[in-house]
Design a protein around this motif. Structure first.
Motif, PDB file in Angstrom:
ATOM      1  N   THR A  32       0.821  -1.209   0.000  1.00  0.00           N
ATOM      2  CA  THR A  32       0.000   0.000   0.000  1.00  0.00           C
ATOM      3  C   THR A  32       0.856   1.261   0.000  1.00  0.00           C
ATOM      4  O   THR A  32       0.448   2.297  -0.547  1.00  0.00           O
TER       5      THR A  32
ATOM      6  N   ALA B  20     -11.692 -11.602  -6.710  1.00  0.00           N
ATOM      7  CA  ALA B  20     -10.294 -11.181  -6.665  1.00  0.00           C
ATOM      8  C   ALA B  20      -9.738 -11.280  -5.249  1.00  0.00           C
ATOM      9  O   ALA B  20      -8.598 -11.734  -5.044  1.00  0.00           O
ATOM     10  N   THR B  21     -10.534 -10.887  -4.263  1.00  0.00           N
ATOM     11  CA  THR B  21     -10.079 -10.954  -2.868  1.00  0.00           C
ATOM     12  C   THR B  21      -9.838 -12.393  -2.433  1.00  0.00           C
ATOM     13  O   THR B  21      -8.825 -12.694  -1.779  1.00  0.00           O
TER      14      THR B  21
ATOM     15  N   VAL C 197     -15.004  -8.082  -7.005  1.00  0.00           N
ATOM     16  CA  VAL C 197     -14.219  -7.799  -5.806  1.00  0.00           C
ATOM     17  C   VAL C 197     -14.095  -9.044  -4.940  1.00  0.00           C
ATOM     18  O   VAL C 197     -13.011  -9.360  -4.425  1.00  0.00           O
TER      19      VAL C 197
ATOM     20  N   LEU D 264      -6.618 -13.744  -4.097  1.00  0.00           N
ATOM     21  CA  LEU D 264      -5.424 -13.175  -3.477  1.00  0.00           C
ATOM     22  C   LEU D 264      -5.241 -13.677  -2.045  1.00  0.00           C
ATOM     23  O   LEU D 264      -4.111 -13.916  -1.607  1.00  0.00           O
TER      24      LEU D 264
ATOM     25  N   LEU E 148      -7.543  -3.393  -2.214  1.00  0.00           N
ATOM     26  CA  LEU E 148      -8.045  -3.734  -3.546  1.00  0.00           C
ATOM     27  C   LEU E 148      -9.145  -2.776  -3.973  1.00  0.00           C
ATOM     28  O   LEU E 148      -9.181  -2.307  -5.120  1.00  0.00           O
TER      29      LEU E 148
ATOM     30  N   LEU F 297      -7.611   0.513  -4.841  1.00  0.00           N
ATOM     31  CA  LEU F 297      -6.928   0.455  -6.127  1.00  0.00           C
ATOM     32  C   LEU F 297      -7.910   0.635  -7.278  1.00  0.00           C
ATOM     33  O   LEU F 297      -7.619   1.331  -8.257  1.00  0.00           O
ATOM     34  N   VAL F 298      -9.088   0.026  -7.169  1.00  0.00           N
ATOM     35  CA  VAL F 298     -10.117   0.208  -8.191  1.00  0.00           C
ATOM     36  C   VAL F 298     -10.551   1.666  -8.240  1.00  0.00           C
ATOM     37  O   VAL F 298     -10.641   2.275  -9.325  1.00  0.00           O
TER      38      VAL F 298
ATOM     39  N   ILE G   8      -6.642  -7.676   2.755  1.00  0.00           N
ATOM     40  CA  ILE G   8      -6.462  -7.448   1.326  1.00  0.00           C
ATOM     41  C   ILE G   8      -7.614  -6.668   0.703  1.00  0.00           C
ATOM     42  O   ILE G   8      -7.409  -5.883  -0.232  1.00  0.00           O
ATOM     43  N   HIS G   9      -8.843  -6.841   1.199  1.00  0.00           N
ATOM     44  CA  HIS G   9      -9.986  -6.327   0.447  1.00  0.00           C
ATOM     45  C   HIS G   9      -9.995  -4.808   0.307  1.00  0.00           C
ATOM     46  O   HIS G   9     -10.305  -4.281  -0.762  1.00  0.00           O
ATOM     47  N   GLN G  10      -9.641  -4.081   1.406  1.00  0.00           N
ATOM     48  CA  GLN G  10      -9.732  -2.630   1.345  1.00  0.00           C
ATOM     49  C   GLN G  10      -8.704  -2.013   0.394  1.00  0.00           C
ATOM     50  O   GLN G  10      -9.054  -1.140  -0.408  1.00  0.00           O
TER      51      GLN G  10
END
Length: 355
Positions: free
Chosen positions: A113, A321-322, A318, A325, A293, A296-297, A289-291
């Motif tokens: 990040t 992908a989460t 979302v 990852l 990601l 980033l979007v 990881i989710h936040q």
């Protein structure tokens, strides 16, 4: 949010509370896939989403309090049930296990990040240092720097320290620590808690209340097991939907809803199924990881807008992908790092004996 790392596969098989791991996976998914993704869309897009989705959008953050309660129950089960925290060596082993469980993925996400979002005004060198030493809950603006959800890790670390010191002092010492932690947390929430939320000032009291209340549930598990399931279900619903008015909603949530949810989960075989355990194993990675990601979007698209199918498609993307990852992080980061750190610690402790 973090679970317990067991010293061996055999020990893990006997000590693991799989149903609570499954519940932790559910809680992580609510935070990651129902609460935070609403920030990806333009204001007002969910006005007609219905009462259930609106509730998750408004109150999904409270599932972090469920994490705290689960952690307290599991720590009591693993460490107090086997009397594992009675010496300085035990406390050292406990600290290494916590470090091996939490820090490697946290450090990776912090570096990632920092590279991706260093231009954000909130991501200052001071905030980076706070995350680096696991004090991110005490660096402003909380939950908006680098890995936002990681704030809960630092307040859990405070609980871990108090728990280990109390347990090492013996049963009376732990009872004192538990009583003080719950009492101070309740006083802080009652006197200074505000309606609605989440509020930064509640972060540490939330962790203390949930974590140490989880231990109380474990201590009285035999008596609490006599409560009928339908009573627990009613209490959970009541605590979730109760309108606290001008008082903090953490009181009905932390004292009624989430304790009932934990006790009810222990009776639900579905939570011990392979899919739920799969989620539980990856809940920590999902949570971290989710936040980033989502951010980033947003960095590349800005707030999104569209119809029902578009919104559903974004959520599915979302989620997928989460989960991918998170699975990769568990296999290639978490497991190897845990083994490496624990092996290095074991070798270090055996060297003096060999000498």
């Amino acid at each position: 949010m973090a679970d317990v790392t067991y010293s061996s596969a055999a020990a893990g098989a006997s000590l693991r509370l799989g149903r609570l791991d499954g519940l932790r996976g559910v809680a992580a998914c609510v935070v990651a896939f129902a609460y935070h993704p609403q920030g990806m869309f333009t204001d007002g897009i969910f006005q007609n989403a219905g009462p259930v989705l609106n509730w998750f959008h408004a109150w999904g953050w409270t599932f972090v309090d469920l994490f705290f309660l689960i952690s307290g129950y599991i720590f009591a089960h693993v460490y107090l049930g086997a009397d594992k925290l009675r010496s300085a060596a035990d406390v050292g082993e406990f600290a290494v296990a916590r470090f091996a469980r939490l820090y490697p993925l946290h450090l990776l996400m912090l570096v990632a990040t920092a590279l991706l979002f260093w231009g954000k005004p909130e991501n200052t060198p001071f905030a980076f240092l706070g995350h680096l030493v696991m004090m991110q809950a005490f660096v402003q603006p909380v939950a908006h720097t680098f890995v936002g959800p990681a704030w809960s890790l630092s307040v859990e670390v405070v609980c871990y320290v108090l728990f280990a010191l109390g347990a090492a002092a013996g049963p009376r010492g732990l009872r004192l620590v538990t009583g003080l932690a719950i009492g101070i947390a309740l006083v802080a929430i009652v006197l200074f808690g505000n309606p609605g939320g989440p509020w930064v000032g509640d972060n540490l009291p939330r962790a203390l209340l949930g974590f140490f209340l989880g231990q109380v549930l474990w201590r009285y598990r035999a008596q609490l097991a006599q409560i009928p399931w339908y009573v627990l279900g009613g209490l959970m619903v009541y605590g979730l939907w109760f309108d606290a008015g001008q008082a903090s909603p953490l009181i009905p949530l932390c004292l009624v809803a989430w304790p009932a949810a934990v006790l009810l989960a222990l009776r639900l075989p579905l939570l011990d199924s392979k899919p739920m355990l799969w989620l539980g194993d990856r809940s920590y990675a999902i949570y971290l990881i989710h936040q980033p990601l989502i951010e980033l979007v947003l960095k590349h698209t800005g707030p999104l807008s569209g119809g029902l199918w578009f919104i559903a498609g974004v959520h599915v993307a979302v989620i997928a992908a989460t989960l991918v990852l998170a699975d990769l992080a568990l296999r290639w980061i978490e497991y190897p790092a845990r083994r490496a750190i624990r092996t290095a610690w074991t070798r270090r402790t055996l060297q003096p004996a060999a000498a």
